[in-house]
Write a protein that holds these residues in place. Structure first.
Motif, mmCIF file in Angstrom:
data_model
loop_
_atom_site.group_PDB
_atom_site.id
_atom_site.type_symbol
_atom_site.label_atom_id
_atom_site.label_comp_id
_atom_site.label_asym_id
_atom_site.label_seq_id
_atom_site.Cartn_x
_atom_site.Cartn_y
_atom_site.Cartn_z
ATOM 1 N N MET A 1 0.914 -1.364 -0.052
ATOM 2 C CA MET A 1 -0.077 0.064 0.017
ATOM 3 C C MET A 1 0.895 1.362 -0.012
ATOM 4 O O MET A 1 2.022 1.372 0.524
ATOM 5 C CB MET A 1 -0.932 0.034 1.184
ATOM 6 C CG MET A 1 -2.019 0.646 0.986
ATOM 7 S SD MET A 1 -3.189 0.824 2.716
ATOM 8 C CE MET A 1 -3.604 -0.737 2.870
ATOM 9 N N TYR A 2 0.453 2.403 -0.458
ATOM 10 C CA TYR A 2 0.989 3.447 -0.577
ATOM 11 C C TYR A 2 0.269 4.786 -0.958
ATOM 12 O O TYR A 2 -1.169 4.729 -0.683
ATOM 13 C CB TYR A 2 2.228 3.431 -1.756
ATOM 14 C CG TYR A 2 1.662 3.036 -3.134
ATOM 15 C CD1 TYR A 2 0.789 4.152 -3.859
ATOM 16 C CD2 TYR A 2 1.668 1.990 -3.789
ATOM 17 C CE1 TYR A 2 0.372 3.882 -5.197
ATOM 18 C CE2 TYR A 2 1.089 1.416 -5.028
ATOM 19 C CZ TYR A 2 0.644 2.405 -5.771
ATOM 20 O OH TYR A 2 -0.014 2.015 -6.956
ATOM 21 N N ASP A 3 0.803 5.759 -0.726
ATOM 22 C CA ASP A 3 -0.096 7.228 -0.723
ATOM 23 C C ASP A 3 -0.496 7.373 -1.959
ATOM 24 O O ASP A 3 -0.046 8.133 -2.715
ATOM 25 C CB ASP A 3 0.610 8.298 0.027
ATOM 26 C CG ASP A 3 -0.184 9.348 0.291
ATOM 27 O OD1 ASP A 3 -1.371 9.515 -0.080
ATOM 28 O OD2 ASP A 3 0.500 10.579 0.701
ATOM 29 N N ILE A 4 -1.720 6.988 -2.283
ATOM 30 C CA ILE A 4 -2.130 7.239 -3.576
ATOM 31 C C ILE A 4 -2.602 8.881 -3.774
ATOM 32 O O ILE A 4 -2.515 9.444 -4.802
ATOM 33 C CB ILE A 4 -3.327 6.606 -3.861
ATOM 34 C CG1 ILE A 4 -4.541 6.655 -3.142
ATOM 35 C CG2 ILE A 4 -3.049 5.038 -4.004
ATOM 36 C CD1 ILE A 4 -5.767 5.826 -3.473
ATOM 37 N N ASN A 5 -2.887 9.758 -2.772
ATOM 38 C CA ASN A 5 -3.385 10.897 -2.801
ATOM 39 C C ASN A 5 -1.916 11.768 -3.376
ATOM 40 O O ASN A 5 -1.722 12.701 -4.063
ATOM 41 C CB ASN A 5 -3.460 11.684 -1.317
ATOM 42 C CG ASN A 5 -4.922 11.141 -1.108
ATOM 43 O OD1 ASN A 5 -5.756 11.088 -2.005
ATOM 44 N ND2 ASN A 5 -5.092 10.879 0.191
ATOM 45 N N PHE A 6 -0.715 11.406 -2.833
ATOM 46 C CA PHE A 6 0.762 11.814 -3.119
ATOM 47 C C PHE A 6 0.953 11.581 -4.472
ATOM 48 O O PHE A 6 1.205 12.492 -5.272
ATOM 49 C CB PHE A 6 1.669 11.486 -2.410
ATOM 50 C CG PHE A 6 2.804 12.007 -2.613
ATOM 51 C CD1 PHE A 6 3.423 13.209 -1.716
ATOM 52 C CD2 PHE A 6 4.201 11.535 -3.412
ATOM 53 C CE1 PHE A 6 4.542 13.927 -2.275
ATOM 54 C CE2 PHE A 6 5.163 12.221 -3.713
ATOM 55 C CZ PHE A 6 5.583 13.321 -2.987
ATOM 56 N N ILE A 7 0.731 10.719 -5.012
ATOM 57 C CA ILE A 7 0.829 10.249 -6.500
ATOM 58 C C ILE A 7 -0.159 11.104 -7.369
ATOM 59 O O ILE A 7 0.338 11.750 -8.433
ATOM 60 C CB ILE A 7 0.417 8.778 -6.700
ATOM 61 C CG1 ILE A 7 1.387 7.807 -5.879
ATOM 62 C CG2 ILE A 7 0.474 8.537 -8.202
ATOM 63 C CD1 ILE A 7 2.751 7.788 -6.391
ATOM 64 N N GLN A 8 -1.301 11.104 -6.847
ATOM 65 C CA GLN A 8 -2.104 12.168 -7.809
ATOM 66 C C GLN A 8 -1.663 13.589 -7.716
ATOM 67 O O GLN A 8 -1.768 14.553 -8.681
ATOM 68 C CB GLN A 8 -3.622 12.130 -7.206
ATOM 69 C CG GLN A 8 -4.183 10.590 -7.604
ATOM 70 C CD GLN A 8 -5.363 10.407 -7.276
ATOM 71 O OE1 GLN A 8 -5.932 9.966 -6.086
ATOM 72 N NE2 GLN A 8 -6.449 10.851 -7.940
ATOM 73 N N LYS A 9 -1.396 14.170 -6.357
ATOM 74 C CA LYS A 9 -1.148 15.660 -6.331
ATOM 75 C C LYS A 9 -0.024 15.920 -6.894
ATOM 76 O O LYS A 9 0.128 17.236 -7.155
ATOM 77 C CB LYS A 9 -1.203 15.821 -4.804
ATOM 78 C CG LYS A 9 -2.575 15.923 -4.109
ATOM 79 C CD LYS A 9 -2.528 16.213 -2.687
ATOM 80 C CE LYS A 9 -1.710 15.494 -1.814
ATOM 81 N NZ LYS A 9 -2.070 15.709 -0.304
ATOM 82 N N THR A 10 1.011 15.204 -7.184
ATOM 83 C CA THR A 10 2.252 15.477 -7.547
ATOM 84 C C THR A 10 2.508 15.049 -9.123
ATOM 85 O O THR A 10 3.628 15.325 -9.613
ATOM 86 C CB THR A 10 3.484 14.728 -6.699
ATOM 87 O OG1 THR A 10 3.379 13.201 -6.850
ATOM 88 C CG2 THR A 10 3.480 15.183 -5.387
ATOM 89 N N HIS A 11 1.380 14.775 -9.610
ATOM 90 C CA HIS A 11 1.459 14.170 -10.948
ATOM 91 C C HIS A 11 1.745 15.384 -12.006
ATOM 92 O O HIS A 11 2.833 15.111 -12.641
ATOM 93 C CB HIS A 11 0.089 13.541 -11.561
ATOM 94 C CG HIS A 11 0.174 13.144 -12.909
ATOM 95 N ND1 HIS A 11 0.892 11.714 -13.138
ATOM 96 C CD2 HIS A 11 -0.399 13.321 -14.036
ATOM 97 C CE1 HIS A 11 0.988 11.744 -14.496
ATOM 98 N NE2 HIS A 11 -0.081 12.426 -15.016
ATOM 99 N N SER A 12 1.178 16.500 -11.947
ATOM 100 C CA SER A 12 1.651 17.703 -12.845
ATOM 101 C C SER A 12 3.112 17.935 -12.707
ATOM 102 O O SER A 12 3.799 18.341 -13.690
ATOM 103 C CB SER A 12 0.820 18.679 -12.663
ATOM 104 O OG SER A 12 0.711 19.181 -11.321
#
Length: 370
Positions: A1-12
């Motif tokens: 499991m990992y922080d999927i919010n971070f993946i999304q928020k840092t994508h750009s």
């Protein structure tokens, strides 16, 4: 499991970093930016429930380098770790998958190593490390503890170590995903890769029995045969195709995985890495932690012999460690590249580090000002 919010928020911003499009100001403030976006509550990627292993896999650093004592995680420590886990709600996972399909251009329905990472690893607590999970004498008890808390679970095994009876108990106890490491399609070849205790035909027979029992008893466990790609020559490419064809229409999720730990063992230096890891920088210092059997907290699954220890959950809470000075120093190293000589992250790891991309961004900025 990992922080999927971070993946999304840092994508750009990640896209800009990889494309070399960061301004000097953005480069200079990247540490503060990532710190703002980082969740201060840690996410546990995996718990190494045991480091006992009877395999001698050529690609595993454990075979040569590991000097740690063989142990199991004790019950109290395991229960303590489970209290730190916040499961991603189903709606959040569904939204993440939709986002992946739209913005990150991954097809969640495709069976591949990248989609396995994003569709399975994103939501499951991994219960393996540098040991064979089926050699964990407390395995069933641990799965039941996770099931009680509605924590999805996944582990990978060498099926030679597995009995059908124990695998059935694991499925009964709520195991979400069971992956089988099958890196050849005959006994001699698999013994060359994983050691004399490995086998192919007996392993296949066990898996076929589990597929049948799963259907008969209505188990929900996803069964995942997996082969590591060591070479991409004509013969090996055919082997990979034959492997996938063999498992077609058998109610499994089969895929071929890019080889990792290539710093340790590399059969073919020209072998293409098709993993998402090869197309980005390491994010582990910001997204998740690994807890080893001794209670040591390390940054990722690449740490086999406690080369980097960020704290121990027997002495401090995981949250204290995650937000502590030692972890913060590791994040800075990934940004600046100022690693001590011999540091595992810089010298014995396959993944590109953030500082390498930032360096390219700085060069591009310099060229644009000339």
């Amino acid at each position: 499991m990992y922080d999927i919010n971070f993946i999304q928020k840092t994508h750009s911003i990640k896209k800009k970093i990889i494309a070399g499009e960061l301004s000097l100001n953005e480069i200079n403030t990247i540490e503060e930016e990532l710190e703002i976006l980082r969740d201060k509550k840690p996410t546990i990627f995996n718990i190494e429930t045991t480091n006992y292993c009877n395999m001698t896999c050529v690609m595993c650093p454990r075979t040569i380098y590991m000097t740690r004592k063989n142990i199991w995680v004790d019950d109290d420590l395991f229960e303590q770790m489970l209290e730190n886990i916040s499961v991603h709600p189903d709606k959040k996972i569904e939204d993440f998958w939709k986002w992946l399909e739209k913005d990150a251009q991954f097809d969640p329905k495709e069976e591949s190593e990248n989609n396995f990472y994003f569709s399975v690893v994103s939501r499951c607590l991994i219960l393996h490390g540098y040991g064979e999970p089926f050699l964990d004498k407390y395995l069933i008890k641990r799965l039941e503890a996770c099931k009680k808390r509605n924590i999805p679970t996944y582990f990978s095994c060498t099926p030679a170590t597995m009995t059908v009876e124990k695998a059935i108990k694991a499925m009964e106890s709520g195991l979400t995903v069971l992956k089988f490491s099958l890196d050849a399609m005959d006994d001699d070849a698999i013994k060359d890769i994983r050691g004399k205790k490995a086998n192919y035909h007996e392993s296949i027979e066990k898996i076929h029995k589990l597929i049948k029992i799963k259907k008969e008893r209505g188990f929900k466990t996803l069964l995942v045969p997996c082969m590591i790609a060591f070479n991409n020559d004509k013969d090996n490419s055919k082997l990979h195709d034959n492997f996938l064809e063999f498992w077609k229409d058998k109610d499994v999720y089969a895929y071929v995985k890019s080889q990792d730990n290539r710093w340790h063992f590399e059969q073919n230096e020209n072998l293409e890495n098709n993993s998402h890891y090869a197309k980005q920088y390491c994010e582990y210092p910001w997204t998740s932690s690994t807890v080893m059997a001794e209670g040591n907290v390390v940054p990722c699954t690449q740490i086999s012999n406690n080369e980097i220890v960020l704290g121990n959950v027997k002495k401090n809470s995981l949250e204290e460690i995650w937000n502590g000075d030692t972890y913060e120093e590791l994040r800075k190293m990934h940004i600046t590249g100022n690693f001590p000589k011999g540091h595992k992250c810089k010298e014995k790891c396959d993944q590109v580090k953030l500082y390498e991309y930032l360096k390219k961004n700085k060069i591009k900025n310099s060229e644009n000002t000339i």
